[in-house]
Write an enzyme that holds these catalytic residues in place. Structure first.
Site, PDB file in Angstrom:
ATOM      1  N   GLY A 173     -57.189-100.069 -18.183  1.00 53.07           N
ATOM      2  CA  GLY A 173     -57.258-100.543 -19.486  1.00 53.07           C
ATOM      3  C   GLY A 173     -58.537-100.111 -20.115  1.00 53.07           C
ATOM      4  N   THR A 182     -58.711-104.181 -15.713  1.00 49.01           N
ATOM      5  CA  THR A 182     -58.845-105.105 -17.108  1.00 49.01           C
ATOM      6  C   THR A 182     -57.677-104.936 -17.764  1.00 49.01           C
ATOM      7  OG1 THR A 182     -59.491-103.434 -18.706  1.00 49.01           O
ATOM      8  CG2 THR A 182     -61.192-104.197 -17.492  1.00 49.01           C
ATOM      9  N   LYS A 199     -51.017-114.299 -15.686  1.00 49.79           N
ATOM     10  CA  LYS A 199     -52.521-114.038 -15.277  1.00 49.79           C
ATOM     11  C   LYS A 199     -52.952-114.864 -13.986  1.00 49.79           C
ATOM     12  CE  LYS A 199     -55.192-111.869 -17.375  1.00 49.79           C
ATOM     13  NZ  LYS A 199     -55.450-110.223 -17.253  1.00 49.79           N
TER      14      LYS A 199
END
Lengths: 372, 477
Positions: A18, A85, A159
């Site tokens: 990312g 990320t 997450k």
């Protein structure tokens, strides 16, 4: 302890997933500035945006949900450090969230272990302990993860699962060390969530209104500080790795741990918004601002949502927004201060100045293009 | 004694009058000094304490017997030093050696000083300074050493400040200079008091290991005084606000007092206030380390007054016109609350920091910094008195399938019952409405006209094009 970690010119071979995203590209930038001899490989779905011109940074298009592609790229790069990320876009569908956040993370963990990665740092989210029923007042890492049925936000649910998987992979068979960074309310240059919404609210004239008592503290974190927190975590884990097999004390341990990283400057929600409005050009005196009660606005929000639902649209004002702007939500960063030696490097004022300036410049660029 | 204006004020502010009466009636000193056992010179010392200090004498006189006399003498010694420093009529050559050697003067029997200018309000203290020296010799040597050490450092700091010609012409230059000045005149007092408390076993010795906390105690008090007295000091030809701060807002210091620079003056005062406010959490931390009630009161009352004074000065342009003060009622309320426990003092700090936060102007250059400072106070209070219980882990409340089904079923049932209830209410209301309409119609009400009027009114309210059509129809009627 981070205090022992010396400034090294190289972190080895670092892979940033990312790395063309909002946070990712700030991390890449900071690595290049602080550890210039580091070989950085950026993995992203698309790599046209937010590219760093430094020759030590290479870009690789890769879909982390594809097992084969991930394996291939890991064997090619043989990274020492992974900073993960990459995440699904907030507005994506549930299946995508799960695929990217959970399956993607597991793919990366498997590939990392296979290729002998030493250190794996995961970008989690401060919302993983958030449950819609309670506020978060100076919450710390001892709070439990909120997932499954208790977690209405599917994104957050995924997450949390991913964070758990990352931390469980710590000190596995290959001795890879992992930790998770939980940022809260990231903003800054290139942010698409926080500042642009506030600037556009100002431009639409919504600076005339304010909901609730404005006694609710909120954490907003400048992206550069979050990037700084990630690098401190990488350094701390590399340090622990060198000391292996000695295991650090429980009170100093970084591996297998999660850390809240914020600006360490919780502010009243509307004060932050007003500071952003001001930076964007607002001059409205505070006495001319309509202060409305939370209950009334919640009702209006409900009616608007209902009316717009009939029309098949989403209104500007929703109950969730009302709730969000009246909610106390801030964290303690004592653990990161103690164990990572973390201290924010850019204060809130400076962060707002930089972030809003960036938005206004981009707007100007857009206008100039139109004029041509 | 009581002025007519005051009387009028309390007539319209009975709440404040109530606070004063409450303080006067219910406050019991933790300790009381026993005058019968005091020597004549000690009595004279307490007389000077009353004479030189209004705000501190009351709290000092209630201190634990162990520290009562040492702290009283400490105060008088520093007051003596201050009276020499303050006096502009004494030439520097004369002033400097006195300031630098004041700790030795404390051992010279019968030392007095008569050369103060006639307008120096505390000159009598120095004229009879021999009584202070006489009592000073009687206190424990450990206390003497602490007082002498602080006196020496403060005297030298003051001498350096006086000697620096720049200060006399331009006032204080940088924020660092400003804080250094506050360190000499107040930070050192904080250190001295802390060492006395610890020596007397009335405070946690760990306080000495965190010197920044006691420094902040003195800094906050001194900075608040400097902020509040800006006009008075300027009229006396002195300026303690650092140039580094005011030069961001105005070109000349005197501009702050001109009406045309009102906004700049307010912005400048905000920056001064936030510089002080950023110390507040340290002060609460310090108070947490005090064991004995009278010592706690001694330290907490001035701090509460300071934070309330900051609130009074904040966004208040009177600061540049006259002396602004908290009202007597407010002061009594603060004293009542500050003489209880840390929690009450935390509540005061939170209350006043929120008052400051609500007056905060978004277009003030210090806006976000002030907001952050207030947030920091709230976060610190949460760290010592958490308002939220820590949630239990989710694993603990895992339910069996049967329990879950039962909960689901009861929820469904409740929902069904609610539906029926709503339906019954709705139906009843509907029936009543119908009946009322029928009664009204029977009595001759014209619903057709009412309907058209309603439509036209709604139409003009929304300003839609259909309203004109409605109006024409209305005309045809």
């Amino acid at each position: 302890m981070a205090a022992n970690v010396q400034k090294t010119s190289s972190l080895g071979k670092v892979l940033v997933t990312g790395g063309c995203g909002f946070l990712g590209h700030h991390i890449v930038k900071l690595i290049v500035e602080r550890h210039p001899a580091t070989q950085v490989s950026v993995l992203d779905l698309r790599t046209e945006l937010n590219r760093n011109s430094n020759t030590n940074v290479s870009y690789h298009n890769c879909d982390i949900t594809s097992v084969g592609a991930v394996q291939q790229i890991f064997s090619k790069i043989q990274p020492d450090v992974v900073i993960h990320t990459a995440g699904a876009n907030l507005i994506a569908k549930n299946e995508v969230h799960y695929k990217v956040n959970v399956d993607g993370t597991k793919n990366l963990l498997a590939a990392a272990e296979k290729t002998g990665v030493k250190v794996f740092v995961y970008t989690s989210s401060a919302s993983v302990i958030y449950n819609p029923k309670t506020e978060l007042i100076n919450a710390d890492e001892s709070w439990p993860l909120v997932m499954g049925k208790d977690q209405p936000e599917y994104y957050t649910h995924t997450k949390a699962i991913a964070e758990k998987a990352v931390l469980e992979a710590n000190r596995g068979e290959t001795g890879m060390l992992t930790c998770a960074i939980r940022p809260a309310g990231i903003f800054g240059e290139g942010d698409v969530q926080t500042l642009p919404k506030m600037v556009s609210a100002y431009q639409k004239g919504q600076n005339k209104f304010q909901v609730g008592s404005n006694n609710n503290l909120f954490d907003f974190s400048y992206v550069g500080n979050i990037a700084h927190g990630h690098l401190l975590a990488v350094q701390a884990l590399l340090h622990t790795q060198k000391m292996m097999p000695t295991i650090p004390l429980d009170t100093e341990k970084v591996d297998g741990e999660a850390f809240f990283i914020t600006n360490g400057q919780p502010v009243y929600f509307w004060d932050f918004a007003r500071a952003v409005y001001h930076e964007a050009g607002d001059t409205l005196p505070l006495s001319s601002v309509w202060k409305m009660s939370q209950g009334l606005m919640y009702l209006i929000g409900a009616i608007l949502e209902w009316l717009f639902w009939i029309l098949g649209k989403t209104p500007n004002l929703t109950r969730q927004q009302v709730k969000y702007s009246c909610m106390t939500r801030y964290y303690s960063i004592k653990k990161a201060e103690k164990r990572l030696g973390y201290q924010p490097i850019v204060n809130l004022e400076e962060g707002v100045r930089r972030g809003v300036k960036y938005i206004l410049q981009e707007e100007q660029k857009g206008k100039d293009k139109k004029d041509q | 004694m009581i002025k007519a204006t005051e009387l009028l004020y309390y007539l319209v502010h009975p709440q404040e009058l109530r606070q004063i009466i409450q303080w006067k009636t219910w406050h019991n000193p933790v300790h009381e000094r026993d005058e019968s056992k005091e020597s004549a010179t000690l009595k004279r010392c307490f007389f000077f304490l009353d004479m030189t200090s209004r705000s501190f004498s009351a709290v000092i006189k209630e201190l634990h017997p162990e520290l009562l006399v040492p702290v009283c003498l400490f105060y008088l010694v520093l007051r003596g030093l201050d009276t020499v420093e303050d006096d502009m009529t004494i030439p520097l050559e004369k002033k400097e050696p006195i300031l630098r050697n004041f700790q030795d003067i404390l051992e010279q029997d019968g030392w007095t000083f008569t050369e103060n200018g006639p307008n120096e309000k505390d000159r009598q203290l120095l004229i009879e300074f021999n009584v202070v020296i006489e009592e000073f010799k009687k206190i424990k040597p450990a206390y003497q050493d602490i007082i002498k050490d602080i006196t020496k450092r403060m005297g030298n700091g003051m001498a350096d400040y006086c000697k620096n010609a720049e200060h006399n012409i331009n006032g204080v230059n940088t924020i660092k200079d400003y804080e250094l000045y506050c360190h000499y005149v107040a930070g050192l007092v904080g250190e001295g008091c802390t060492r006395l408390f610890v020596e007397g076993n009335l405070a946690n010795p760990a306080l000495l290991k965190r010197p920044e906390l006691m420094e902040s105690m003195g800094q906050l008090l001194q900075q608040v005084n400097i902020i509040r007295d800006v006009k008075e000091d300027w009229d006396d030809g002195r300026a303690f606000w650092p140039r580094e701060i005011w030069s961001k807002h105005v070109d000349n210091f005197e501009d702050l007092f001109k009406p045309e620079y009102k906004q700049q003056a307010l912005n400048c005062s905000s920056e001064m206030i936030v510089t002080a406010l950023e110390r507040a959490d340290d002060c609460l931390y310090y108070l947490a380390g005090l064991k004995e009630q009278s010592v706690f009161n001694f330290c907490a009352i001035p701090q509460s007054m300071a934070i309330a004074t900051l609130n009074t000065c904040f966004q208040n342009h009177n600061l540049f016109k006259k002396v602004v003060k908290i009202t007597k009622g407010e002061a009594c309320e603060l004293m009542t609350e500050s003489t209880q426990n840390l929690r009450m003092v935390c509540d005061i700090f939170r209350r006043y920091s929120r008052k400051i936060h609500h007056k905060n102007n978004p277009h003030d250059p210090s806006f976000l910094r002030i907001s952050v400072a207030c947030g920091k106070i709230e976060q610190f209070i949460e760290s010592i008195f958490p308002s939220q219980p820590q949630p239990r882990t989710t694993e603990e409340k895992k339910l069996t399938a049967a329990e879950e089904a039962r909960i689901k079923e009861s929820a469904e049932e409740a929902k069904r019952e609610m539906m029926f209830l709503m339906l019954a209410v709705g139906l009843t209301l509907f029936l009543i409405t119908i009946v009322m309409f029928i009664v009204a119609w029977a009595a001759g009400a014209r619903f057709d006209i009412a309907w058209v009027q309603l439509k036209s009114q709604l139409g003009s309210f929304f300003g839609s094009s259909s309203s004109t059509a409605d109006v024409t129809k209305h005309v045809e009627l």
